[in-house]
Structure formats: C-alpha cells, structure tokens
Design a protein around this motif. Structure first.
Motif, PDB file in Angstrom:
ATOM      1  N   ARG A 227       0.829  -1.200   0.000  1.00 40.05           N
ATOM      2  CA  ARG A 227       0.000   0.000   0.000  1.00 40.05           C
ATOM      3  C   ARG A 227       0.866   1.254   0.000  1.00 40.05           C
ATOM      4  NH1 ARG A 227      -4.744   0.279   4.264  1.00 40.05           N
ATOM      5  NH2 ARG A 227      -5.557  -1.153   2.728  1.00 40.05           N
ATOM      6  N   PHE A 228       1.888   1.269   0.849  1.00 39.60           N
ATOM      7  CA  PHE A 228       2.789   2.430   0.882  1.00 39.60           C
ATOM      8  C   PHE A 228       3.572   2.552  -0.425  1.00 39.60           C
ATOM      9  CE2 PHE A 228       2.411   2.018   5.593  1.00 39.60           C
ATOM     10  CZ  PHE A 228       2.015   3.325   5.850  1.00 39.60           C
ATOM     11  N   LEU A 229       4.002   1.412  -0.953  1.00 46.08           N
ATOM     12  CA  LEU A 229       4.801   1.413  -2.177  1.00 46.08           C
ATOM     13  C   LEU A 229       4.004   1.927  -3.370  1.00 46.08           C
ATOM     14  CD1 LEU A 229       7.621   0.555  -3.237  1.00 46.08           C
ATOM     15  CD2 LEU A 229       6.623  -1.678  -3.774  1.00 46.08           C
ATOM     16  N   THR A 230       2.694   1.624  -3.391  1.00 47.99           N
ATOM     17  CA  THR A 230       1.848   2.019  -4.525  1.00 47.99           C
ATOM     18  C   THR A 230       1.086   3.315  -4.265  1.00 47.99           C
ATOM     19  OG1 THR A 230       0.069   0.596  -3.698  1.00 47.99           O
ATOM     20  CG2 THR A 230       1.558  -0.346  -5.331  1.00 47.99           C
ATOM     21  N   GLY A 231       1.357   3.966  -3.132  1.00 46.90           N
ATOM     22  CA  GLY A 231       0.719   5.244  -2.838  1.00 46.90           C
ATOM     23  C   GLY A 231      -0.724   5.141  -2.410  1.00 46.90           C
ATOM     24  N   ARG A 232      -1.140   3.967  -1.878  1.00 41.26           N
ATOM     25  CA  ARG A 232      -2.524   3.795  -1.453  1.00 41.26           C
ATOM     26  C   ARG A 232      -2.667   3.836   0.062  1.00 41.26           C
ATOM     27  NH1 ARG A 232      -4.547  -1.604  -3.670  1.00 41.26           N
ATOM     28  NH2 ARG A 232      -2.351  -2.175  -3.683  1.00 41.26           N
TER      29      ARG A 232
END
Length: 521
Positions: A227-232
């Motif tokens: 989630r953090f890696l994909t900006g979510r």
C-alpha cells in the motif's frame, strides 16, 4: 442459560505472538468488538528444533497472559468466558504441560491445545465472517510462525483443510543463516515450499481456484507495505483490500536482497517482522506462482475470531454463524454498526425501502447493477448514524463513522462509496473539493452522484419521520420525471421537502422533477 448479552474474550497463543480479542454479542446487534491486543513474545523462538519451550519464553508468555486476563476483567469478562487456544509451537513442545500448568496456576486460564486441522477449521470460521465467499472456491491461507493453514472453500462447502509445518519462524530457524539471504538458501526454501504445497495445489487445480484470501500478521504486513509502495496509504482498512501479483513482485524485488538493517528502515514494516518477512515473501511468491493466482485478498479475521464465532454459536444468544452456508456478512456488519450508533431503525429502514423503489423506477436512466443497488440500500440504512456524534453536520459524521466502522465483507472502495453516498444525503452536493469524493475515479464519482441524488429524494419523502409514503412510481419522458406517490396521509410536508432536495437528481438525469399524490392505499 441463554442471555441477552454475552461478553467473551478469545486468546490465540501463537508461535510468534499472543493475541486477544474481546467481543460482546447481543440479540439484534450481533457481535461487537470491544477491544483487542497482541504481544509478539515469540514463544516458539528456538523451540522449533529443540521441541522445548525455554524458561524465559514461558515466563514472558505467562506475564502477557496475566495482562490479558486483567484487561478482560476490566471489560467485564469473567475467567469462565475467556477461551484460549495454543497452536504450533506449544502443541509440538515436549514440555508444553509444564507451561500450561504454569498458566493455569498463575492466571486461572485453561488453555486448549488444538491440532492443525482444528486450527484450519477455526480460521475458516473467522475468514468467512470477514470476506464474502462466492459459488467459486477460494484458497484461504494463514501464515503463522510454526505452521501455515490451507483451506479451499466456497460459500457453502469446505473442500480442503490442511496444516503444513512451514511457518515463517520455523523456516527462518531452519533455512536462513545469511543476511541478506543468499541465492542458495532462497532456492532451498523455494523448493521446500513447492514440495509441501503439492497436494493443496493439485486440489486447487481440480476446483479451478483463481483467488486467494490471506489472513495473519505476515500477510497484512506485506499488504501494508504494498500500500505504501503504490501510494494507497490513504485507505483506512486492510480487510477485503487486495494486491495483484505485479504489485507483490515489485515489493519482492525491492526487499528480498536487503539486509536486516536496511529492511528495518522500510516504511510499513513491523520492526518485529524484520527477519520473518523474508520467508513470508518467499512463501507468497511461491503461492502466487504455483496456484496461478490473479490476486490475494486480505482478511482481518482469522483464528481468534473463528474461536469467538464458534463459541457463540454454541453458547451465546442469537443464531449460529457456523452453519453450512455463509451468512450475509455485509448486511450483518451494516446492522451491527447501525445498532452501535443507536440508529432510528424505522426511519432509516423506510428510507432504504424508498431508495430501492426509486433505483428500480429510474433504471431506464442509469446502467447500475445489483451491487450498486446494494450499496445504495446500505448507505440509506446508515445515512443518519452521524447523529450519534452530533445533530449538527451529522452527514459528515456519518461519512466518518462508515469509513472507520470496520465494516466486514466490503472492499475499501465499496466502503468509500457507501460513506460518500451517506455524506451527500443532505446539504452540499458532491464536490471535488471534498477529499474522500475527489480520490474516487470518475466512474465511481458518477455512481455516488446518482445514488446520493436518489437518497436525497428518499430522505425528503420521509421528512416528518412518519413512514407515510408506501410506494413510488416514476413517469419518465425526455424532459421530465413525474414521481407518483401513494401515501396513507396527505404527504404535503414530504413533497415540500423532496422538492427542496431534487436539484442533484435533476442535474444527473438532465430532467425536471415533479411530484404527484395519487391517494392512499
């Protein structure tokens, strides 16, 4: 004796961590979570190869359980209503009886050691009360410290219950000696997982499984990192969220070659999983590959929730949740939240009925499906729960409560749509100036616009909370919509209020709106 209210606590004594959840079940309101706590004491550390729990780990475990029992008592849970199950590390330990007696002597807790298949069964009970199953079988897996449970199930049948001794703490202890992990050790672990999963893969292939549902802290932590890696990271809930193989591979490539000190700096990684995350990543990579999965869905519920559900089905008020076919967890979750917020049941239920009539009557003007209809109904049932906080700006409070209400069975997107529909049942129309609306894709904004417009009309048509309007029929032409109303009384106040709320529906349909009273029943 069946009681109207029951509070119980369930404690899961796992290899990596001890968890406790405290819930209350009452007739009408269903199961409401009161509190939850965990302590990653790693009781299985070093015991997987020796089959002996060490003294320090046992002392730490007892100390944690003392705190859990004290917390439960402060929430009004007696020792007789605390259920405690021990899993892989404890069930394999040769000195488990010494530890369990020590727990009993110092806390009063009777801990039951459960088998691998029993653990899988309880996980199944928990997961199916958090994620909606369909007629197509899904793979469920729960990554523990000592074991991993595999279940294949659909909405009515369980096709497989397996427990494999491939938990992340066990694999870390057995295979990994290098930091970062060497190519040789990575390949050994990969091959070991493939061999252990053979029978589950064959069953999944036979049943044409394409989706997996993952529970446990390891899977949740990986989902959070993605989630953090994909900006979510703006999404509030993990439950029912998912990640694709492509998203996972991006995280895998970024993390697998890092040292422990480098991993400890990663956003979203639990500091106590810095070492455990490596076998966890390798296992999920193998699961994606062998089962040929499109996505993995996350379940917040697992063993301890399954313990609660099974216990209440046998001893608590209300109906059983462990029957052969899955209960409607989406509706059940909505009703639980409504009751927790002391909703006006008669008014909200009537609004929901009017919304569904309007949705059906306006079908020629929209292309929405049964799922959209369902979300509209749930938004209508919850539209006024914000009054639990304050009458003033209660539409905004409703939105906040829905977003943070831990609704089960819904994706994060569905929860956001329900919250937005409820938020716009009064006052301002949907606007890109509002953060939760602006983050939606254009097609989902279109859904909110139409369904919120319907809810506004329905809300106006019960302005006096009289539940007077019994049915609505729409006469639609190119320029106008005439709503013909049947009511037991003259609906003057309802028509007046609906006229004040019609502008959004006029905007989204491109037609003027009028109301006509046809008479009573």
């Amino acid at each position: 004796m069946i009681r109207e209210h029951m509070r119980i606590a369930a404690i899961d004594l796992g290899t990596n961590s001890f968890h406790m959840v405290i819930v209350e079940e009452s007739s009408g309101k269903g199961i409401v979570e009161i509190d939850r706590v965990k302590d990653m004491i790693c009781i299985g550390r070093g015991s997987i190869s020796t089959k002996m729990l060490n003294e320090d780990a046992m002392d730490a475990g007892v100390a944690t359980l003392k705190r859990f029992v004290l917390l439960a008592s402060r929430h009004g849970v007696s020792i007789d209503n605390i259920i405690a199950f021990a899993t892989s590390a404890i069930r394999e330990a040769r000195n488990k009886d010494i530890f369990l007696q020590k727990v009993l002597d110092e806390t009063g807790l009777h801990v039951k050691v459960i088998s691998g298949p029993e653990e899988a069964e309880f996980i199944y009970y928990g997961v199916r009360n958090a994620v909606t199953f369909t007629e197509k079988p899904d793979l469920l897996f729960d990554i523990g410290g000592g074991s991993v449970e595999f279940i294949i199930a659909d909405n009515c049948h369980v096709h497989l219950l397996e427990s494999r001794k491939i938990g992340v703490a066990r694999m870390l202890e057995r295979f990994i000696t290098t930091d970062p992990i060497s190519k040789h050790e990575l390949n050994l672990l990969d091959q070991f997982f493939c061999a252990e999963l053979h029978s589950s893969v064959e069953k999944a292939r036979e049943l044409k499984v394409h989706r997996a549902i993952a529970s446990s802290g390891t899977a949740q932590n990986i989902a959070r990192m993605i989630r953090f890696l994909t900006g979510r990271d703006s999404e509030v809930v993990l439950n029912n969220s998912s990640f694709s193989r492509k998203e996972f591979q991006k995280l895998y490539r970024q993390v697998i070659g890092l040292s422990a000190s480098e991993r400890s700096k990663l956003t979203g990684l639990d500091e106590k999983r810095v070492d455990l995350i490596i076998p966890g990543l390798i296992l999920i990579d193998v699961i994606f590959r062998l089962f040929k999965l499109r996505e993995i869905v996350i379940s917040d519920y697992a063993l301890r929730e399954g313990m609660v559900i099974h216990h209440l089905a046998q001893h608590g008020p209300g109906s059983s949740s462990t029957t052969s076919c899955q209960v409607d967890i989406r509706r059940e979750s909505i009703m639980e939240l409504a009751y927790r917020c002391h909703w006006d049941k008669a008014h909200s239920s009537h609004i929901a009925m009017l919304c569904l009539q309007l949705f059906d009557e306006l079908q020629p003007l929209h292309d929405f499906d049964a799922t959209d209809r369902e979300l509209l109904e749930y938004a209508a049932l919850l539209h006024n729960i914000g009054t639990f906080i304050s009458i003033s700006a209660h539409h905004k409070h409703s939105q906040y409560i829905i977003i943070n209400g831990e609704l089960r069975g819904f994706t994060p997107l569905e929860i956001t749509i329900i919250a937005n529909i409820a938020r716009y049942h009064r006052k301002s129309s949907p606007s890109e100036k509002h953060e939760l609306y602006a983050q939606l894709k254009p097609r989902h904004r279109k859904t909110v616009d139409m369904l919120a417009a319907i809810l506004r009309i329905a809300n106006g048509l019960d302005r006096g909370h009289r539940c007077a309007i019994s049915s609505i029929h729409a006469e639609i032409d190119r320029e106008q919509i005439n709503f013909c109303l049947e009511s037991r009384d003259e609906p003057d106040i309802e028509i007046w209020a609906a006229c004040r709320m019609k502008s959004l529906l006029e905007s989204v349909t491109g037609r003027t709106i009028a109301f006509r009273f046809l008479g009573g029943q």
